[in-house]
Design a protein around this motif. Structure first.
Motif, PDB file in Angstrom:
ATOM      1  N   PRO A  52       0.797  -1.227   0.000  1.00  0.00           N
ATOM      2  CA  PRO A  52       0.000   0.000   0.000  1.00  0.00           C
ATOM      3  C   PRO A  52       0.834   1.284   0.000  1.00  0.00           C
ATOM      4  N   ARG A  53       1.945   1.284   0.727  1.00  0.00           N
ATOM      5  CA  ARG A  53       2.804   2.474   0.734  1.00  0.00           C
ATOM      6  C   ARG A  53       3.431   2.700  -0.636  1.00  0.00           C
ATOM      7  N   GLY A  54       3.862   1.626  -1.266  1.00  0.00           N
ATOM      8  CA  GLY A  54       4.429   1.750  -2.606  1.00  0.00           C
ATOM      9  C   GLY A  54       3.410   2.289  -3.597  1.00  0.00           C
ATOM     10  N   TYR A  55       2.179   1.821  -3.457  1.00  0.00           N
ATOM     11  CA  TYR A  55       1.094   2.316  -4.312  1.00  0.00           C
ATOM     12  C   TYR A  55       0.897   3.815  -4.107  1.00  0.00           C
ATOM     13  N   LEU A  56       0.858   4.252  -2.855  1.00  0.00           N
ATOM     14  CA  LEU A  56       0.663   5.667  -2.576  1.00  0.00           C
ATOM     15  C   LEU A  56       1.808   6.515  -3.122  1.00  0.00           C
ATOM     16  N   VAL A  57       3.022   6.009  -3.039  1.00  0.00           N
ATOM     17  CA  VAL A  57       4.159   6.748  -3.584  1.00  0.00           C
ATOM     18  C   VAL A  57       4.007   6.895  -5.096  1.00  0.00           C
ATOM     19  N   LEU A  58       3.682   5.804  -5.779  1.00  0.00           N
ATOM     20  CA  LEU A  58       3.512   5.894  -7.232  1.00  0.00           C
ATOM     21  C   LEU A  58       2.376   6.843  -7.589  1.00  0.00           C
ATOM     22  N   MET A  59       1.275   6.802  -6.831  1.00  0.00           N
ATOM     23  CA  MET A  59       0.159   7.723  -7.083  1.00  0.00           C
ATOM     24  C   MET A  59       0.604   9.172  -6.876  1.00  0.00           C
ATOM     25  N   ALA A  60       1.378   9.424  -5.832  1.00  0.00           N
ATOM     26  CA  ALA A  60       1.854  10.783  -5.572  1.00  0.00           C
ATOM     27  C   ALA A  60       2.774  11.261  -6.688  1.00  0.00           C
ATOM     28  N   VAL A  61       3.610  10.358  -7.196  1.00  0.00           N
ATOM     29  CA  VAL A  61       4.554  10.730  -8.243  1.00  0.00           C
ATOM     30  C   VAL A  61       3.821  11.130  -9.525  1.00  0.00           C
ATOM     31  N   VAL A  62       2.746  10.430  -9.859  1.00  0.00           N
ATOM     32  CA  VAL A  62       2.026  10.734 -11.110  1.00  0.00           C
ATOM     33  C   VAL A  62       0.993  11.841 -10.944  1.00  0.00           C
ATOM     34  N   SER A  63       0.786  12.323  -9.729  1.00  0.00           N
ATOM     35  CA  SER A  63      -0.284  13.284  -9.498  1.00  0.00           C
ATOM     36  C   SER A  63       0.133  14.742  -9.658  1.00  0.00           C
ATOM     37  N   GLY A  64       1.260  14.977 -10.240  1.00  0.00           N
ATOM     38  CA  GLY A  64       1.675  16.356 -10.441  1.00  0.00           C
ATOM     39  C   GLY A  64       3.053  16.424 -11.064  1.00  0.00           C
ATOM     40  N   PRO A  65       3.599  17.623 -11.115  1.00  0.00           N
ATOM     41  CA  PRO A  65       4.949  17.762 -11.682  1.00  0.00           C
ATOM     42  C   PRO A  65       5.967  17.044 -10.809  1.00  0.00           C
ATOM     43  N   PRO A  66       7.131  16.720 -11.374  1.00  0.00           N
ATOM     44  CA  PRO A  66       8.159  16.026 -10.586  1.00  0.00           C
ATOM     45  C   PRO A  66       8.477  16.793  -9.305  1.00  0.00           C
ATOM     46  N   ARG A  67       8.561  16.033  -8.224  1.00  0.00           N
ATOM     47  CA  ARG A  67       8.856  16.621  -6.919  1.00  0.00           C
ATOM     48  C   ARG A  67       9.973  15.845  -6.245  1.00  0.00           C
ATOM     49  N   SER A  68      10.492  16.421  -5.195  1.00  0.00           N
ATOM     50  CA  SER A  68      11.564  15.760  -4.452  1.00  0.00           C
ATOM     51  C   SER A  68      10.989  14.640  -3.602  1.00  0.00           C
ATOM     52  N   GLN A  69      11.872  13.723  -3.218  1.00  0.00           N
ATOM     53  CA  GLN A  69      11.428  12.631  -2.355  1.00  0.00           C
ATOM     54  C   GLN A  69      10.990  13.174  -0.997  1.00  0.00           C
ATOM     55  N   LEU A  70      11.596  14.262  -0.533  1.00  0.00           N
ATOM     56  CA  LEU A  70      11.185  14.870   0.726  1.00  0.00           C
ATOM     57  C   LEU A  70       9.761  15.424   0.616  1.00  0.00           C
ATOM     58  N   ALA A  71       9.445  16.092  -0.489  1.00  0.00           N
ATOM     59  CA  ALA A  71       8.095  16.644  -0.673  1.00  0.00           C
ATOM     60  C   ALA A  71       7.050  15.533  -0.718  1.00  0.00           C
ATOM     61  N   ILE A  72       7.382  14.427  -1.363  1.00  0.00           N
ATOM     62  CA  ILE A  72       6.440  13.298  -1.437  1.00  0.00           C
ATOM     63  C   ILE A  72       6.278  12.661  -0.058  1.00  0.00           C
ATOM     64  N   ALA A  73       7.376  12.517   0.669  1.00  0.00           N
ATOM     65  CA  ALA A  73       7.304  11.959   2.025  1.00  0.00           C
ATOM     66  C   ALA A  73       6.407  12.823   2.908  1.00  0.00           C
ATOM     67  N   GLN A  74       6.537  14.134   2.804  1.00  0.00           N
ATOM     68  CA  GLN A  74       5.703  15.031   3.597  1.00  0.00           C
ATOM     69  C   GLN A  74       4.237  14.916   3.183  1.00  0.00           C
ATOM     70  N   GLN A  75       3.972  14.859   1.878  1.00  0.00           N
ATOM     71  CA  GLN A  75       2.598  14.734   1.406  1.00  0.00           C
ATOM     72  C   GLN A  75       1.938  13.463   1.937  1.00  0.00           C
ATOM     73  N   LEU A  76       2.695  12.370   1.951  1.00  0.00           N
ATOM     74  CA  LEU A  76       2.149  11.076   2.374  1.00  0.00           C
ATOM     75  C   LEU A  76       2.305  10.824   3.871  1.00  0.00           C
ATOM     76  N   ALA A  77       2.893  11.780   4.576  1.00  0.00           N
ATOM     77  CA  ALA A  77       3.134  11.642   6.012  1.00  0.00           C
ATOM     78  C   ALA A  77       3.961  10.393   6.309  1.00  0.00           C
ATOM     79  N   LEU A  78       5.020  10.196   5.506  1.00  0.00           N
ATOM     80  CA  LEU A  78       5.934   9.076   5.708  1.00  0.00           C
ATOM     81  C   LEU A  78       7.245   9.598   6.287  1.00  0.00           C
ATOM     82  N   ASN A  79       7.809   8.857   7.198  1.00  0.00           N
ATOM     83  CA  ASN A  79       9.117   9.158   7.753  1.00  0.00           C
ATOM     84  C   ASN A  79      10.136   9.195   6.614  1.00  0.00           C
ATOM     85  N   LYS A  80      11.090  10.150   6.678  1.00  0.00           N
ATOM     86  CA  LYS A  80      12.080  10.294   5.606  1.00  0.00           C
ATOM     87  C   LYS A  80      12.894   9.021   5.398  1.00  0.00           C
TER      88      LYS A  80
END
Length: 169
Positions: A52-80
């Motif tokens: 499920p976490r991997g799915y959310l990461v892939l969804m976050a990656v395709v849901s907008g312009p390229p972002r940093s891994q830190l920005a995606i971690a913050q969006q998904l509330a995942l520990n860095k």
């Protein structure tokens, strides 16, 4: 997505939630729906690294312009740290790639690969079938309304997560 299968009937020995007042308890309903969704949806995304976490990461990656891994971690509330390991696993499977950000070479942008897009599309199709099972008792308009309402409540929940002082104690 609706299903032609009728909603399962409660067991005959179940006293029914109406007889004990749980039918109007928000916590009970959220817990029941969340647990059911977790059980039926987890298998839909199990083939992805991190499930499920991997799915959310892939969804976050395709849901907008390229972002940093830190920005995606913050969006998904995942520990860095968790995010780094998760991205390592997704990258090892060829589902995404990390590239230096042209504006800030210290940051790495996360991009989905063609293989990642195919894997995400397959997971979304399986997840759609699982959602249809769960929401099968709703007509399309009710399903759309439920999704919209949950999106609004999720935004509020996210704000409460960001600002714990805003909760209602």
């Amino acid at each position: 997505m609706t299903s032609s299968a009728p909603a399962p009937e409660p067991p005959a020995d179940d006293p029914g939630v109406e007889s004990i007042g749980l039918d109007s308890d928000l916590g009970w309903a959220i817990r029941l729906v969340s647990g059911a969704f977790r059980r039926i949806a987890t298998g839909s995304v199990a083939a992805l690294p991190g499930g499920p976490r991997g799915y959310l990461v892939l969804m976050a990656v395709v849901s907008g312009p390229p972002r940093s891994q830190l920005a995606i971690a913050q969006q998904l509330a995942l520990n860095k740290t968790v995010m780094t390991y998760l991205l390592d696993d997704l990258e090892a499977e060829g589902l995404l790639t990390r590239q230096p950000d042209p504006v800030d070479r210290r940051a790495r942008r996360v991009l989905i690969t063609e293989k990642g897009t195919r894997a995400l599309d397959e997971a979304r199709a399986r997840l759609g079938m699982a959602e249809a099972r769960l929401l099968g008792d709703l007509d399309p308009a009710e399903e759309q309304q439920l999704r919209q309402l949950l999106e609004r409540v999720a935004r509020t929940a996210r704000l409460l997560e960001i600002d714990p002082a805003a909760d209602c104690r």
